[in-house]
Design a protein around this motif. Structure first.
Motif, PDB file in Angstrom:
ATOM      1  N   ILE A  98       0.833  -1.204   0.000  1.00 13.26           N
ATOM      2  CA  ILE A  98       0.000   0.000   0.000  1.00 13.26           C
ATOM      3  C   ILE A  98       0.869   1.256   0.000  1.00 13.26           C
ATOM      4  O   ILE A  98       0.555   2.254  -0.660  1.00 13.26           O
ATOM      5  CB  ILE A  98      -0.950  -0.007   1.216  1.00 13.26           C
ATOM      6  CG1 ILE A  98      -1.941  -1.177   1.108  1.00 13.26           C
ATOM      7  CG2 ILE A  98      -1.725   1.308   1.306  1.00 13.26           C
ATOM      8  CD1 ILE A  98      -2.831  -1.350   2.327  1.00 13.26           C
ATOM      9  N   ALA A  99       1.991   1.191   0.705  1.00 13.51           N
ATOM     10  CA  ALA A  99       2.854   2.372   0.852  1.00 13.51           C
ATOM     11  C   ALA A  99       3.775   2.604  -0.336  1.00 13.51           C
ATOM     12  O   ALA A  99       4.360   3.685  -0.463  1.00 13.51           O
ATOM     13  CB  ALA A  99       3.702   2.229   2.122  1.00 13.51           C
ATOM     14  N   GLN A 107       7.418  10.799  -0.026  1.00 16.80           N
ATOM     15  CA  GLN A 107       6.642  11.480   1.006  1.00 16.80           C
ATOM     16  C   GLN A 107       7.219  11.169   2.384  1.00 16.80           C
ATOM     17  O   GLN A 107       7.817  10.101   2.593  1.00 16.80           O
ATOM     18  CB  GLN A 107       5.172  11.046   0.929  1.00 16.80           C
ATOM     19  CG  GLN A 107       4.439  11.578  -0.293  1.00 16.80           C
ATOM     20  CD  GLN A 107       2.928  11.491  -0.131  1.00 16.80           C
ATOM     21  OE1 GLN A 107       2.427  11.162   0.927  1.00 16.80           O
ATOM     22  NE2 GLN A 107       2.206  11.797  -1.193  1.00 16.80           N
ATOM     23  N   PRO A 108       7.051  12.055   3.364  1.00 17.50           N
ATOM     24  CA  PRO A 108       7.570  11.820   4.718  1.00 17.50           C
ATOM     25  C   PRO A 108       6.994  10.538   5.316  1.00 17.50           C
ATOM     26  O   PRO A 108       5.838  10.183   5.062  1.00 17.50           O
ATOM     27  CB  PRO A 108       7.087  13.052   5.487  1.00 17.50           C
ATOM     28  CG  PRO A 108       6.878  14.098   4.458  1.00 17.50           C
ATOM     29  CD  PRO A 108       6.432  13.383   3.220  1.00 17.50           C
ATOM     30  N   ARG A 109       7.831   9.855   6.111  1.00 20.78           N
ATOM     31  CA  ARG A 109       7.446   8.551   6.651  1.00 20.78           C
ATOM     32  C   ARG A 109       6.162   8.627   7.478  1.00 20.78           C
ATOM     33  O   ARG A 109       5.311   7.745   7.389  1.00 20.78           O
ATOM     34  CB  ARG A 109       8.593   8.002   7.506  1.00 20.78           C
ATOM     35  CG  ARG A 109       8.323   6.603   8.037  1.00 20.78           C
ATOM     36  CD  ARG A 109       9.505   6.050   8.785  1.00 20.78           C
ATOM     37  NE  ARG A 109      10.661   5.929   7.901  1.00 20.78           N
ATOM     38  CZ  ARG A 109      11.861   5.489   8.321  1.00 20.78           C
ATOM     39  NH1 ARG A 109      12.050   5.181   9.583  1.00 20.78           N
ATOM     40  NH2 ARG A 109      12.859   5.395   7.466  1.00 20.78           N
ATOM     41  N   HIS A 110       6.002   9.669   8.299  1.00 20.78           N
ATOM     42  CA  HIS A 110       4.815   9.738   9.160  1.00 20.78           C
ATOM     43  C   HIS A 110       3.547   9.964   8.328  1.00 20.78           C
ATOM     44  O   HIS A 110       2.473   9.473   8.685  1.00 20.78           O
ATOM     45  CB  HIS A 110       4.974  10.840  10.222  1.00 20.78           C
ATOM     46  CG  HIS A 110       4.875  12.232   9.677  1.00 20.78           C
ATOM     47  ND1 HIS A 110       5.934  12.871   9.065  1.00 20.78           N
ATOM     48  CD2 HIS A 110       3.826  13.108   9.632  1.00 20.78           C
ATOM     49  CE1 HIS A 110       5.561  14.079   8.682  1.00 20.78           C
ATOM     50  NE2 HIS A 110       4.293  14.247   9.011  1.00 20.78           N
ATOM     51  N   ALA A 115      -1.457   7.610   6.052  1.00 23.80           N
ATOM     52  CA  ALA A 115      -2.277   7.305   4.875  1.00 23.80           C
ATOM     53  C   ALA A 115      -2.558   5.807   4.766  1.00 23.80           C
ATOM     54  O   ALA A 115      -3.685   5.392   4.461  1.00 23.80           O
ATOM     55  CB  ALA A 115      -1.585   7.804   3.611  1.00 23.80           C
ATOM     56  N   VAL A 116      -1.541   4.984   5.015  1.00 24.91           N
ATOM     57  CA  VAL A 116      -1.705   3.528   4.918  1.00 24.91           C
ATOM     58  C   VAL A 116      -2.709   3.031   5.948  1.00 24.91           C
ATOM     59  O   VAL A 116      -3.611   2.243   5.639  1.00 24.91           O
ATOM     60  CB  VAL A 116      -0.356   2.814   5.088  1.00 24.91           C
ATOM     61  CG1 VAL A 116      -0.555   1.305   5.232  1.00 24.91           C
ATOM     62  CG2 VAL A 116       0.557   3.100   3.904  1.00 24.91           C
ATOM     63  N   ARG A 117      -2.569   3.503   7.171  1.00 26.20           N
ATOM     64  CA  ARG A 117      -3.454   3.017   8.242  1.00 26.20           C
ATOM     65  C   ARG A 117      -4.883   3.528   8.060  1.00 26.20           C
ATOM     66  O   ARG A 117      -5.852   2.823   8.370  1.00 26.20           O
ATOM     67  CB  ARG A 117      -2.894   3.394   9.605  1.00 26.20           C
ATOM     68  CG  ARG A 117      -1.562   2.683   9.875  1.00 26.20           C
ATOM     69  CD  ARG A 117      -1.046   2.804  11.269  1.00 26.20           C
ATOM     70  NE  ARG A 117       0.268   2.154  11.366  1.00 26.20           N
ATOM     71  CZ  ARG A 117       0.443   0.844  11.492  1.00 26.20           C
ATOM     72  NH1 ARG A 117      -0.607   0.034  11.556  1.00 26.20           N
ATOM     73  NH2 ARG A 117       1.659   0.338  11.566  1.00 26.20           N
TER      74      ARG A 117
END
Length: 368
Positions: A98-99, A107-110, A115-117
């Protein structure tokens, strides 16, 4: 989100310039759930791929939010595509699948994690984020493919037969999930299928295609009740509409009737006026009637005929009778499951001709 306009789009293949999509002209509304439906090879997936930028346009123009996109690569069209075969990376977890697109965009990790969750929560796949695709069912894999599209927050979702690999029960469930997802996201959905049930249950509007040509664009209800021609009438509806060949005759009292070699049925006033206007008296015509508009004598008025019972199909609460009326195709009638017949029994039935459709016997176009 996005509106889409396709203006006189053509697609030709090969040295012989075989025409696959022919003069496709369509405006798709913002936030609409539009479904392309038709038999295999009718050009529906090719049309979808031209919108996505995965196929070159031979002629015509495609606009997304009034921007001409003919020569824009797929990554610059702000669309997301969901395929029939899921297209997941087998060595990656659900989370990583998904990521993946977001990581390519750096894009920034956070933000990626958020977005994934969020997508996993909407699709109810949070418990599976650490699993690999091979550990998931078909329906779960399709949700992952949808999740990968959702996180990009695109203007347009393009879906090419995404449910065709699922079993019948799961397809029904996923249809409902996609309808809910469309409402939740408020995005423009364009969906390709050969399954008319998917089209009827999911679409705001349906585009029926055959041989690269649009046959009809309308709401599911309008396409079912007022098909533009015999192809649309036969493609939409299960069981299929009945077609009865005959001709229109004027009786001694001046009333019109529909006549075959086996029976003569009086034509009701509105339909008679239509047939007179089209000058169909003493001319061949095709009558179209849905199985639910035929029943045992007494159900409707006047249009009584006889037919010979041959076989039936039990479909839970309904039974579909197949009857001989002296034509190449049997007449199919929907009755309640408890209805019983003996083989070769002669039945007296009645048609609700106020619900009948009349088509030109030569070109198949509905008389309107």
């Amino acid at each position: 989100m996005a509106s889409i306009s396709m203006q006189h789009v053509y697609k030709r293949y090969g040295k012989d310039k075989q025409l696959v999509v022919n003069d496709f002209h369509l405006d798709i509304r913002d936030k609409e759930f539009l479904v392309f439906v038709g038999p295999s090879g009718c050009g529906k997936s090719t049309t979808l791929r031209m919108i996505a930028g995965l196929e070159d346009i031979s002629e015509g123009e495609v606009y997304i939010d009034e921007q001409l996109v003919n020569h824009l690569p797929p990554k610059d069209r702000d669309i997301a595509m969901v395929f029939q075969n899921y297209a997941l990376y087998p060595n990656m977890s659900v989370y990583e699948n998904i990521a993946f697109g977001l990581r390519l965009r750096k894009q920034p990790r956070h933000e990626i994690d958020l977005a994934v969750r969020r997508a996993a929560r909407v699709l109810e796949i949070e418990p599976y984020l650490e699993r690999k695709p091979k550990e998931l069912s078909g329906g779960q894999r399709q949700r992952v493919a949808l999740g990968r599209a959702i996180v990009r927050n695109p203007k347009v979702f393009l879906m090419d037969e995404p449910l065709s690999n699922l079993d019948a029960k799961l397809r029904v469930q996923m249809r409902m999930e996609l309808i809910k997802l469309h409402k939740t996201l408020g995005a423009t959905f364009i969906y390709v299928t050969h399954d008319q049930i998917e089209a009827m249950t999911m679409a705001d509007r349906i585009v029926v295609m055959k041989g690269g040509l649009i046959q009809q664009i309308d709401t599911p209800e309008a396409i079912y009740q007022r098909p533009s021609n015999t192809f649309v009438a036969s493609f939409i509806g299960s069981p299929q509409i009945n077609f009865v060949e005959g001709k229109i005759v004027e009786q001694a009292d001046g009333r019109l009737a529909f006549a075959t070699s086996r029976f003569i049925l009086p034509v009701p006033g509105d339909a008679a006026e239509l047939l007179r206007r089209h000058k169909r008296i003493e001319r061949r015509i095709t009558l179209g009637i849905r199985p639910e508009h035929i029943g045992p004598e007494g159900l409707y008025s006047e249009a009584v005929f006889t037919a010979v019972y041959k076989l039936d199909e039990l479909m839970g609460a309904d039974r579909f009778l197949h009857l001989d009326i002296g034509q190449p195709r049997p007449l199919v009638v929907r009755v309640e499951a408890h209805y019983r017949c003996e083989e070769n029994e002669r039945l007296r039935l009645v048609m609700d001709l106020s619900k009948a459709l009349f088509f030109d016997a030569d070109d198949g176009q509905r008389l309107t």
